[in-house]
Design an enzyme around this catalytic site. Structure first.
Site, PDB file in Angstrom:
ATOM      1  N   CYS A 150      -3.117  33.640   9.664  1.00 29.77           N
ATOM      2  CA  CYS A 150      -2.885  34.301  10.947  1.00 29.77           C
ATOM      3  C   CYS A 150      -2.557  33.300  12.048  1.00 29.77           C
ATOM      4  CB  CYS A 150      -4.099  35.148  11.301  1.00 29.77           C
ATOM      5  SG  CYS A 150      -4.339  36.423  10.078  1.00 29.77           S
ATOM      6  N   GLU A 203       0.837  -1.214   0.000  1.00 29.39           N
ATOM      7  CA  GLU A 203       0.000   0.000   0.000  1.00 29.39           C
ATOM      8  C   GLU A 203       0.867   1.257   0.000  1.00 29.39           C
ATOM      9  OE1 GLU A 203      -2.020  -0.371   3.741  1.00 29.39           O
ATOM     10  OE2 GLU A 203      -2.893  -2.315   3.237  1.00 29.39           O
ATOM     11  N   GLY A 237       2.052   5.002  -0.670  1.00 25.60           N
ATOM     12  CA  GLY A 237       1.431   6.288  -0.990  1.00 25.60           C
ATOM     13  C   GLY A 237       2.497   7.296  -1.371  1.00 25.60           C
TER      14      GLY A 237
HETATM   15  N1  LLP Z   1      -1.442   2.045   4.453  1.00 24.74           N
HETATM   16  C1  LLP Z   1      -1.934   2.518   5.612  1.00 24.74           C
HETATM   17  C2  LLP Z   1      -2.799   1.657   6.409  1.00 24.74           C
HETATM   18  C3  LLP Z   1      -1.602   3.815   6.051  1.00 24.74           C
HETATM   19  O1  LLP Z   1      -2.059   4.255   7.207  1.00 24.74           O
HETATM   20  C4  LLP Z   1      -0.760   4.629   5.243  1.00 24.74           C
HETATM   21  C5  LLP Z   1      -0.424   5.989   5.650  1.00 24.74           C
HETATM   22  C6  LLP Z   1      -0.300   4.101   4.017  1.00 24.74           C
HETATM   23  C7  LLP Z   1      -0.647   2.808   3.662  1.00 24.74           C
HETATM   24  C8  LLP Z   1       0.594   4.884   3.091  1.00 24.74           C
HETATM   25  O2  LLP Z   1       1.807   5.210   3.688  1.00 24.74           O
HETATM   26  P1  LLP Z   1       2.955   5.925   2.835  1.00 24.74           P
HETATM   27  O3  LLP Z   1       3.449   4.941   1.803  1.00 24.74           O
HETATM   28  O4  LLP Z   1       2.359   7.125   2.193  1.00 24.74           O
HETATM   29  O5  LLP Z   1       3.985   6.285   3.839  1.00 24.74           O
HETATM   30  N2  LLP Z   1       0.333  12.924   6.554  1.00 24.74           N
HETATM   31  C9  LLP Z   1       1.593  12.319   6.897  1.00 24.74           C
HETATM   32  C10 LLP Z   1       1.651  10.865   6.519  1.00 24.74           C
HETATM   33  C11 LLP Z   1       0.533  10.031   7.139  1.00 24.74           C
HETATM   34  C12 LLP Z   1       0.560   8.597   6.721  1.00 24.74           C
HETATM   35  C13 LLP Z   1      -0.668   7.876   7.194  1.00 24.74           C
HETATM   36  N3  LLP Z   1      -0.790   6.518   6.756  1.00 24.74           N
HETATM   37  C14 LLP Z   1       2.709  13.127   6.260  1.00 24.74           C
HETATM   38  O6  LLP Z   1       2.442  14.110   5.593  1.00 24.74           O
HETATM   39  O7  LLP Z   1       3.893  12.818   6.452  1.00 24.74           O
END
Ligand code: LLP
Length: 432
Positions: free
Chosen positions: A361, A288, A290
């Site tokens: 702000c 998964e 992202g």
């Molecule tokens: N699978 C699950 C169950 C997750 O909770 C997440 C991300 C992913 C996959 C994808 O993870 P990645 O490959 O993107 O690291 N807003 C934060 C990141 C939050 C990630 C939450 N979960 C930031 O801007 O660093």
């Protein structure tokens, strides 16, 4: 940057480069896009997304693997379309994401549904469209999902998210695989939860999953998590419950500021060697990712509004803010910030050190701190590595409409999201 060396690639962003002192995404000049569409403006490279995906695809050649893009990182329809057309599945975390990804053309059978707080309505919606799997995060959720599925005369395909209790060595807000996190079912409770799932009439156990955190820059936490998960698979199957797929989550980091995460194919070479060694090499694998698919495919363009020199700090006030780029305010995150057209006339002149801040702000509204730059009001800056968790986390705070978005494909720049007007931000409200 000079006549002998007209092209300068930026570290970590192979599709963003200075060509003849003009910052480009693929073959499109960012200064032209800023002029035509205004700022703040997100610009993404399709080629960068596809090459990030290709690194995973190379890693899985010859394997039974499904890549489910974690769309929370960037859920703009056209971005989802790029991944759907490339054969990806999707990891969703809400009924909203599910509706969105289906609107972008995803195959529901390749969609999985994660998250600790799914509602009955969301479960029903997902069952109706025939999603591939629910990643369930608690025993209470198992009971509710079974109940919903029985009510619809269906069996819900489920995987249990187990919490392997490994330290992903990342920012505490984006670390998810430790005992103190709200996510997943504790390792020591997992077998009992699987027995419970197998006993429920509305469920069909199909897999196991984990996700230990985000912006992970080392292979070791993944290798440790894999060992812990495979130990469980052995125990669960010994209890007579077959596990068709193993989902290792996302989390691979990107280069924001000299970070050196492994390449996706190199990471998977190590992980697959372990899977093979433990006899699970032919099992269906799901992941998964992202951030690693979109993070370095995007930049955010912003105009310098004012320079405000001060005794303790110089401020460079730009038209993008924490509502557009929430990561610095939320996680003290670092994004490189570079000029779109460097000021050649001043080459050699001393840079000034600025805090780059937005118009919101709040003292927390900063985008970069202590950055050496040669800038003047009216210049356009590019905030790099802005493809992940920026637009998808953007808000309307201070009644600021969200930015427009462009997808670059070679020489073509497609407007994929219009700028939100002030009217759009209050269109659903009503006076009493
Ligand atoms: N699978 C699950 C169950 C997750 O909770 C997440 C991300 C992913 C996959 C994808 O993870 P990645 O490959 O993107 O690291 N807003 C934060 C990141 C939050 C990630 C939450 N979960 C930031 O801007 O660093």
């Amino acid at each position: 940057m000079n006549a002998q060396n007209p092209t300068l690639a930026l570290p970590g962003q192979p599709h963003v480069a200075y060509v003849n002192d003009q910052l480009m995404v693929e073959s499109v000049r960012l200064s032209d896009l800023a002029r035509e569409h205004g700022t703040p403006l997100f610009v993404y490279s399709k080629a960068a997304m596809l090459s990030a995906l290709a690194a995973y695809q190379r890693g899985f050649v010859g394997r039974n693997a499904q890549i489910c893009y974690a769309m929370k990182a960037n859920s703009t329809l056209a971005v989802l379309q790029v991944f759907a057309e490339a054969g990806c599945g999707f990891d969703t975390v809400s009924g909203g994401e599910l509706a969105r990804v289906l609107a972008a053309g995803a195959d529901p059978a390749k969609v999985i549904f994660s998250g600790v707080g799914k509602t009955r309505a969301e479960m029903k919606q997902a069952l109706q469209v025939g999603i591939g799997c629910f990643n369930v995060e608690s025993e209470a959720e198992l009971d509710v999902l079974s109940d919903v599925a029985v009510g619809m005369g269906l069996k819900a395909p489920v995987s249990l998210r187990v919490n392997p209790n490994v330290d992903a060595k990342t920012h505490p807000y984006i670390s998810t695989g430790l005992k103190g996190n709200k996510f997943g079912i504790a390792h020591e409770d997992a077998l009992r939860s699987y027995r419970h799932a197998a006993s429920l009439p509305g469920l069909q156990v199909v897999g196991i999953d984990c996700h230990i955190g985000s912006q992970i820059t080392e292979a070791t936490p993944y290798l440790d998590a894999m060992d812990r998960v495979l130990d469980l698979v052995a125990d669960i199957e010994a209890a007579g419950i077959p596990i068709e797929h193993i989902d290792f989550g996302g989390g691979l980091g990107i280069n924001y500021n000299g970070d050196t995460p492994p390449e996706a194919d190199a990471l998977w070479a190590q992980l697959l060697a372990k899977l093979d060694a433990r006899g699970y090499g032919q099992r269906k694998i799901m992941i998964e990712p992202g951030r690693s698919l979109v993070g370095n495919a995007g930049v955010c363009l912003t105009e310098v509004l004012y320079l405000k020199p001060g005794e303790q700090k110089n401020f460079c006030i730009v038209d993008a803010a924490m509502n557009d780029l929430p990561r610095p305010a939320m996680y003290q995150a670092f994004h490189q910030i570079v000029p779109v057209q460097p000021r050649l006339a001043n080459v050699g002149a001393a840079d000034r050190v600025y805090d780059i801040v937005g118009p919101v702000c709040e003292s927390g509204d900063w985008i970069g701190r202590d950055r050496a730059l040669q800038v003047q009001a009216g210049d356009t800056l590019a905030v790099l590595s802005a493809g992940a968790y920026c637009m998808s986390m953007a808000s309307n705070y201070n009644t600021r409409g969200r930015a427009a978005e462009i997808l670059v494909d070679g020489h073509h720049a497609h407007l994929i999201r219009q700028r939100e007007s002030a009217f759009d931000t209050f269109a659903l409200e009503q006076l009493v």
